[in-house]
Design a protein around this motif. Structure first.
Motif, short mmCIF file in Angstrom:
data_model
loop_
_atom_site.label_atom_id
_atom_site.label_comp_id
_atom_site.label_asym_id
_atom_site.label_seq_id
_atom_site.Cartn_x
_atom_site.Cartn_y
_atom_site.Cartn_z
N LYS A 32 114.24 -31.06 -84.51
CA LYS A 32 113.68 -30.31 -83.38
C LYS A 32 112.77 -31.23 -82.57
O LYS A 32 112.01 -32.02 -83.12
N ASP A 33 112.88 -31.12 -81.24
CA ASP A 33 112.08 -31.94 -80.32
C ASP A 33 112.26 -33.43 -80.61
O ASP A 33 111.29 -34.20 -80.70
N PHE A 34 113.53 -33.86 -80.78
CA PHE A 34 113.80 -35.27 -81.07
C PHE A 34 113.63 -36.12 -79.82
O PHE A 34 114.06 -35.76 -78.73
N ASN A 35 112.97 -37.27 -80.01
CA ASN A 35 112.76 -38.23 -78.93
C ASN A 35 113.19 -39.63 -79.35
O ASN A 35 112.94 -40.05 -80.49
N PHE A 36 113.84 -40.33 -78.44
CA PHE A 36 114.25 -41.73 -78.63
C PHE A 36 114.51 -42.29 -77.24
O PHE A 36 115.20 -41.66 -76.44
N ASP B 135 112.72 -34.61 -76.20
CA ASP B 135 112.45 -33.27 -76.73
C ASP B 135 113.73 -32.45 -76.90
O ASP B 135 113.80 -31.28 -76.52
N LYS B 136 114.76 -33.05 -77.49
CA LYS B 136 116.04 -32.37 -77.69
C LYS B 136 116.11 -31.79 -79.11
O LYS B 136 115.66 -32.41 -80.07
N ASP B 137 116.70 -30.60 -79.22
CA ASP B 137 116.99 -30.00 -80.53
C ASP B 137 118.44 -30.30 -80.86
O ASP B 137 119.34 -29.97 -80.08
N ILE B 138 118.69 -30.94 -82.01
CA ILE B 138 120.05 -31.37 -82.34
C ILE B 138 120.39 -31.03 -83.79
O ILE B 138 119.50 -30.92 -84.64
N VAL B 139 121.68 -30.85 -84.05
CA VAL B 139 122.19 -30.57 -85.40
C VAL B 139 123.05 -31.75 -85.84
O VAL B 139 123.95 -32.19 -85.11
N LEU B 140 122.79 -32.27 -87.03
CA LEU B 140 123.55 -33.38 -87.60
C LEU B 140 124.26 -32.91 -88.86
O LEU B 140 123.64 -32.26 -89.73
N ASN B 141 125.55 -33.22 -88.98
CA ASN B 141 126.34 -32.83 -90.15
C ASN B 141 126.53 -34.03 -91.07
O ASN B 141 126.92 -35.11 -90.63
N ASP C 197 109.20 -47.46 -83.67
CA ASP C 197 109.55 -48.20 -82.45
C ASP C 197 110.39 -47.28 -81.57
O ASP C 197 110.94 -46.27 -82.02
N HIS C 198 110.48 -47.64 -80.29
CA HIS C 198 111.36 -46.96 -79.32
C HIS C 198 111.08 -45.45 -79.20
O HIS C 198 112.02 -44.67 -78.99
N ASP C 199 109.79 -45.09 -79.35
CA ASP C 199 109.35 -43.71 -79.09
C ASP C 199 110.09 -42.67 -79.92
O ASP C 199 110.40 -41.57 -79.44
N VAL C 200 110.37 -42.99 -81.18
CA VAL C 200 111.08 -42.05 -82.04
C VAL C 200 110.11 -41.06 -82.68
O VAL C 200 109.09 -41.46 -83.25
#
Length: 616
Positions: free
Chosen positions: A55-59, A98-104, A37-40
């Protein structure tokens, strides 16, 4: 000219040399997010044992959702751990394209423990996108890890380094470098040859990006970054090499690429971009201020002066009259509601008091309260801000140490603490911890490995305390006008939450009332303002959620019932009972949270207002 020619030749080598394309290296690939859902969607990688990269995260950002991880096999559920977003905040996720993000991950977890990762809704209790790992799939994977190359022992010129560490495939950290600065033509070199020599090897620029001779160092830490087309896996040694005497003055060996699997530089670069964003915003602001000041100084004519004066007068009086009108409403409300109301003084209610911070350094002091099972309040907190420190908690008995959990500050950031002077702040524990588990709380220095201020809880003292908690009052089932509420919840001693409120809007003179009488009636009881702060008749509602806040001199502990009451027909159209035994979270904590959430928006509004005023 000779130095410039050398730099050009080196650049030519980089461009025409190795063809390794490490800009696409993101760590260990573990799969794709299954969008529900919600274009994830997005591709997941392991950056190291405690970090994930999407990489290339969409929501689409159109629903309140969070990043959650689980360590129990099965589908995603509400029993997972919420993790901070890429900025270190635990707030609902924004829109991503299309964002590249780092999660700790929290220190207590390793990526190899995970059974699932989800974009999770705590309201709908469902996953909008997920990846599930079966049969301990992650435990068999190779995980990127930093690699210590040991100390660097120099042969002359006092050269030494306490430790050389490969942090990513492109970054090397030299810890505590000492060099007297007098060696002629000393440079960093890296190579593949058995013998350490500059012939056929690669000159590496210093921490400033310079290919000039190395400068004197007195126990400093330096970060060396390779160009885009190179990685440390390409080399077998790293040296401080003297060209003038063609001699290695100090070096370390680099293991073969089979023995190295380093974290991706891309993750480090993403983190650095986030750290620099606030500074970049400030730079833009300062640039615009300077431009404005320059343009103002050029204004000299009477016409320009009159134009500016008239604009200022109009702007000032508009703001002044709006402020006065608002102030008058506040004064009237105070006179007719607060003064005539109850005398209970709940503005000093902060929850369960648990003690004072013992200040050891940097002017630390403050009073600590429990607001609910996952929230601490520090009242009148002080810290001089002159040393890098963080909020830490521990769940093992004893004195504060480096094995605790770092908490986000009151603005949900994990950055070093700023200066505080008699400030009231709210701190949230990670979801996997409860306040009753704590053995100590400290303002902790990860550099000096010491506590600047602390409170220690002995013999499970927190487990015996009464902890404030929200209270569900159940649903409201109305008797007319389609009135219903799915659930009524007392969130704090002054706030009540109506979930999925339905009302056709046609009842004459329908108001919120609260009272102490056995019979529900308006006589001798208190009208309560609606979610807008208004005392007018209630409006139509179509499954909406409303937060009702009592005036400052009242609490929900003062009442035995809450009603949607029709004055025209003197009848209760729907109500809930309020228990006598209540211990609710403090409204002060809610108010402080709102203040922190609004701080960024207020800063942005102030910035935009000043820019608009400059542009008139």
């Amino acid at each position: 000219m000779a130095k410039r020619l050398l730099e050009i030749l080196i650049l030519f080598i980089f461009v025409t040399g190795r063809s390794s394309q490490n800009s696409n290296y993101w760590g260990t690939y573990i799969g794709e997010l299954t969008g529900l859902d919600h274009d994830v969607y997005g591709s997941l990688y392991i950056g190291d044992k405690n970090s994930l990269i999407i990489k290339d995260f969409n929501f689409n950002g159109k629903a309140a959702a969070f990043f959650n991880v689980g360590i129990t096999s099965g589908d995603p559920s509400n029993q997972g751990y919420r993790i901070a977003d890429e900025t270190g905040k635990f707030t609902a996720l924004r829109k991503y394209v299309d964002k590249d993000i780092v999660l700790n991950l929290p220190k207590i977890l390793s990526v190899q423990d995970l059974k699932w990762i989800a974009v999770w809704s705590e309201i709908e209790l469902k996953s909008y996108g997920q990846i599930i790992f079966k049969d301990n799939a992650l435990k068999s994977l190779k995980i990127p890890a930093i690699k210590s190359l040991g100390p660097l022992q120099g042969h002359s010129h006092d050269i030494s380094a306490k430790e050389v560490i490969l942090l990513t495939e492109r970054t090397l950290n030299i810890k505590h470098l000492i060099y007297d600065g007098t060696a002629p033509e000393l440079y960093y070199y890296a190579g593949n040859t058995t013998k350490i020599t500059h012939e056929g090897a690669t000159q590496v620029h210093d921490h400033r990006g310079s290919y000039g001779t190395l400068l004197k160092a007195n126990g400093e830490d330096f970060l060396i970054t390779l160009p885009d087309n190179l990685t440390w896996m390409d080399f077998r040694w790293f040296s401080l090499y003297c060209i003038a005497f063609t001699v290695d003055l100090g070096s370390v060996r680099i293991p073969t690429s089979e023995d190295l699997y380093l974290p991706p530089y891309n993750a480090y670069k993403l983190r650095q971009v986030l750290l620099n964003e606030p500074k970049e915003g400030l730079d833009v602001f300062n640039t615009k201020i300077k431009k404005f000041e320059f343009n103002i100084n050029r204004i000299r004519s009477d016409d320009a002066y009159s134009f500016l004066k008239n604009k200022f007068i109009k702007f000032f009086f508009k703001k002044f009259f709006l402020m006065m009108a608002k102030k008058l409403i506040e004064i009237l409300t105070f006179l007719f509601v607060f003064v005539a109301g109850s005398n209970s003084q709940n503005s000093n209610y902060w929850g369960t008091y648990i003690g004072e911070l013992t200040g050891l350094d940097h002017d630390i002091h403050g009073s600590i309260y429990i607001a609910d099972k996952n929230t601490l309040i520090i009242k009148d907190f002080n810290h001089d801000g002159k040393a890098a420190a963080f909020f830490n908690v521990g769940i093992i008995s004893g004195y504060p140490n480096n094995h605790g959990y770092r908490l986000a500050d009151e603005r949900e950031r994990f950055t070093t603490l700023r200066q505080y002077i008699n400030e009231d702040i709210v701190l949230n524990l990670p979801t996997f911890l409860s306040l009753q588990d704590l053995k100590w709380f400290a303002i902790w220095s990860e550099i000096e490995l010491k506590s600047f201020g602390q409170i220690i809880f002995k013999d499970d003292v927190l487990k015996s305390l009464k902890i404030p908690a929200i209270k569900s009052l159940g649903p409201i089932k109305g008797i007319a006008h389609d009135i219903s509420v799915k659930e009524v919840t007392l969130m704090t001693e002054r706030t009540l939450y109506l979930k999925d409120f339905i009302y056709d809007g046609k009842a004459p003179d329908l108001f919120y009332y609260a009272g102490n009488t056995t019979k529900i009636t308006n006589e001798g009881n208190t009208q309560v303002p609606d979610h807008r702060g208004s005392y007018e008749g209630l409006r139509k509602a179509n499954r909406e959620d409303f937060l009702i806040t009592l005036p400052e001199n009242l609490t929900w502990m003062d009442f035995r019932w809450f009603s949607l009451y029709c004055l025209s027909f003197v009848v209760d159209l729907g109500s809930v009972k309020i228990p006598k035994e209540l211990y609710l979270p403090p409204y002060n904590a809610y108010k402080l949270r709102q203040g922190s959430l609004n701080a960024h928006q207020e800063e942005l509004d102030l910035f935009n207002t000043k820019i608009e005023n400059f542009d008139f």
